[in-house]
Design an enzyme around this catalytic site. Sequence first.
Site, PDB file in Angstrom:
ATOM      1  N   CYS A 218       2.515   3.681  10.753  1.00  7.65           N
ATOM      2  CA  CYS A 218       3.231   4.285  11.856  1.00  7.65           C
ATOM      3  C   CYS A 218       3.970   3.205  12.613  1.00  7.65           C
ATOM      4  O   CYS A 218       3.466   2.114  12.806  1.00  7.65           O
ATOM      5  CB  CYS A 218       2.277   5.016  12.776  1.00  7.65           C
ATOM      6  SG  CYS A 218       0.840   4.046  13.152  1.00  7.65           S
TER       7      CYS A 218
ATOM      8  N   SER B 179     -11.113  -4.770   0.895  1.00  7.18           N
ATOM      9  CA  SER B 179     -12.133  -3.811   1.347  1.00  7.18           C
ATOM     10  C   SER B 179     -12.865  -3.219   0.157  1.00  7.18           C
ATOM     11  O   SER B 179     -12.239  -2.923  -0.867  1.00  7.18           O
ATOM     12  CB  SER B 179     -11.463  -2.619   2.046  1.00  7.18           C
ATOM     13  OG  SER B 179     -10.927  -2.984   3.271  1.00  7.18           O
TER      14      SER B 179
ATOM     15  N   ASN C  78       0.797  -1.225   0.000  1.00  9.52           N
ATOM     16  CA  ASN C  78       0.000   0.000   0.000  1.00  9.52           C
ATOM     17  C   ASN C  78       0.830   1.276   0.000  1.00  9.52           C
ATOM     18  O   ASN C  78       0.349   2.320  -0.396  1.00  9.52           O
ATOM     19  CB  ASN C  78      -0.947   0.024   1.212  1.00  9.52           C
ATOM     20  CG  ASN C  78      -0.252  -0.324   2.499  1.00  9.52           C
ATOM     21  OD1 ASN C  78       0.354  -1.379   2.618  1.00  9.52           O
ATOM     22  ND2 ASN C  78      -0.327   0.555   3.473  1.00  9.52           N
TER      23      ASN C  78
ATOM     24  N   GLN D 135      -4.872  -3.750  -1.890  1.00  8.03           N
ATOM     25  CA  GLN D 135      -4.394  -2.776  -2.888  1.00  8.03           C
ATOM     26  C   GLN D 135      -4.213  -3.415  -4.258  1.00  8.03           C
ATOM     27  O   GLN D 135      -3.700  -2.774  -5.175  1.00  8.03           O
ATOM     28  CB  GLN D 135      -3.064  -2.157  -2.424  1.00  8.03           C
ATOM     29  CG  GLN D 135      -3.168  -1.370  -1.139  1.00  8.03           C
ATOM     30  CD  GLN D 135      -4.006  -0.094  -1.279  1.00  8.03           C
ATOM     31  OE1 GLN D 135      -4.348   0.353  -2.388  1.00  8.03           O
ATOM     32  NE2 GLN D 135      -4.353   0.511  -0.147  1.00  8.03           N
TER      33      GLN D 135
ATOM     34  N   HIS E 297     -14.184  -0.130  -0.001  1.00  2.92           N
ATOM     35  CA  HIS E 297     -14.035   1.319  -0.224  1.00  2.92           C
ATOM     36  C   HIS E 297     -12.808   1.704  -1.032  1.00  2.92           C
ATOM     37  O   HIS E 297     -12.662   2.861  -1.420  1.00  2.92           O
ATOM     38  CB  HIS E 297     -14.043   2.059   1.122  1.00  2.92           C
ATOM     39  CG  HIS E 297     -12.822   1.842   1.951  1.00  2.92           C
ATOM     40  ND1 HIS E 297     -11.783   2.740   1.986  1.00  2.92           N
ATOM     41  CD2 HIS E 297     -12.444   0.832   2.767  1.00  2.92           C
ATOM     42  CE1 HIS E 297     -10.837   2.289   2.806  1.00  2.92           C
ATOM     43  NE2 HIS E 297     -11.222   1.141   3.289  1.00  2.92           N
TER      44      HIS E 297
END
Length: 385
Positions: A329, A205, A158, A187, A207
Amino acid sequence: MKSLMKEKEVYFDCAATVKPFPEVLKTFEEASLAVYGNTASNHALGYQANALLTKARAQVASYFGVLPEEVIFDSGASEGNNLAIRGVSEHNRGWGKHLITTQGEHPSVLRVFEELERNEGYSVTYLGYDKDGNIDLQDLVNHLDAETSLVSVMAVNNEVGYINPIEKIASLVHSHSKAVFHVDATQAIGKEEIPSSAFDLLSFSGHKIGGLKGSGALIRKKNVILDPQIIGGSQEEGLRAGTTPLGLDCSLATALRLTFASLPERRKNAIALNQALRRGLSAIPEIVINSPLTATPFILNFSLNKHKGSVVAEALSNAGVYVSTKSACSSKEPGVSYVLKAAGLSDVVCRNEIRLSFSGMEDLSVADVFLTTLTQILKNLKEQG
Ligand code: PMP
């Protein structure tokens, strides 16, 4: 700082999410209003709802070349990744306490493995990769042993867009072990081809492909046994309890239909846009491009070697150009991309990345808008000292 005109908004954050197709919203509305019964109810409205669910499931199955009962509707890839990884490893805890993944996976994969390692006594191998994102396949084979119950490798990264050879990996995993092969394809759907022989479990997913947030599926080949993670009713083969969100499940089938139908055209556009941006970015001395030429054309990652990525991304946003600074992160080193770090790139590169991601439905003129805006921002920053 010289003010920048918002001459045209540029949305280069399609790997984060995209606007739903209007037809997806129509499907959602129709399925939610006209067929509002509970799919488990024993009356005409329930039967109607169940018939529509069966149709949506068969459609989704056909796009992946699998059986309808191999489709488990869920809320998206985070849930699908958790169900796949926890589900397989818990089911095989008696013999298979060794698991394999890669260092570049999404947190919804990595954190699950870390938790299994920390709290449940599993041992996990985290495969590395080279600066172009290539996993050493011999290294993978060397780590497969009699206790390996699961291998999880993403199809497309991603952050940088690295493409993993999942078909080859599936075949190595199957020929050298008893392990199940899970692919996080979040992705990859609507960007790259995914043959049905390339996975045992596959999560994604809605979305990211013009579907709705909160929709998704885990494709589970019927020989794969999982321990459910949400326990209750018998929905989704008993693997995901909860009243069926029929509108979302039907909307996912529509999103897949539209994303696959438009793939050749979108891919062509994404390649042209990617090439135009690469040409422009290569001419800017303070920029290094991190996505290799073998990456998906839908993602282009670069770093700034003289400026903070976050400062430039904010200035871009103020000018109506939307990008990501990092999609991950690391709790150990906030602000540093663990994906680029694992590829062996320098600290300054890992700290100052910018990710551009496309749908392939952009007008090519946005490349010029982006490059002009970025050049002006870099000039302004230089003048400020
Ligand atoms: N895997 C990958 C590769 C992703 O890019 C994402 C979304 N950033 C996820 C999993 C999680 O998807 P979601 O947030 O829709 O659950």
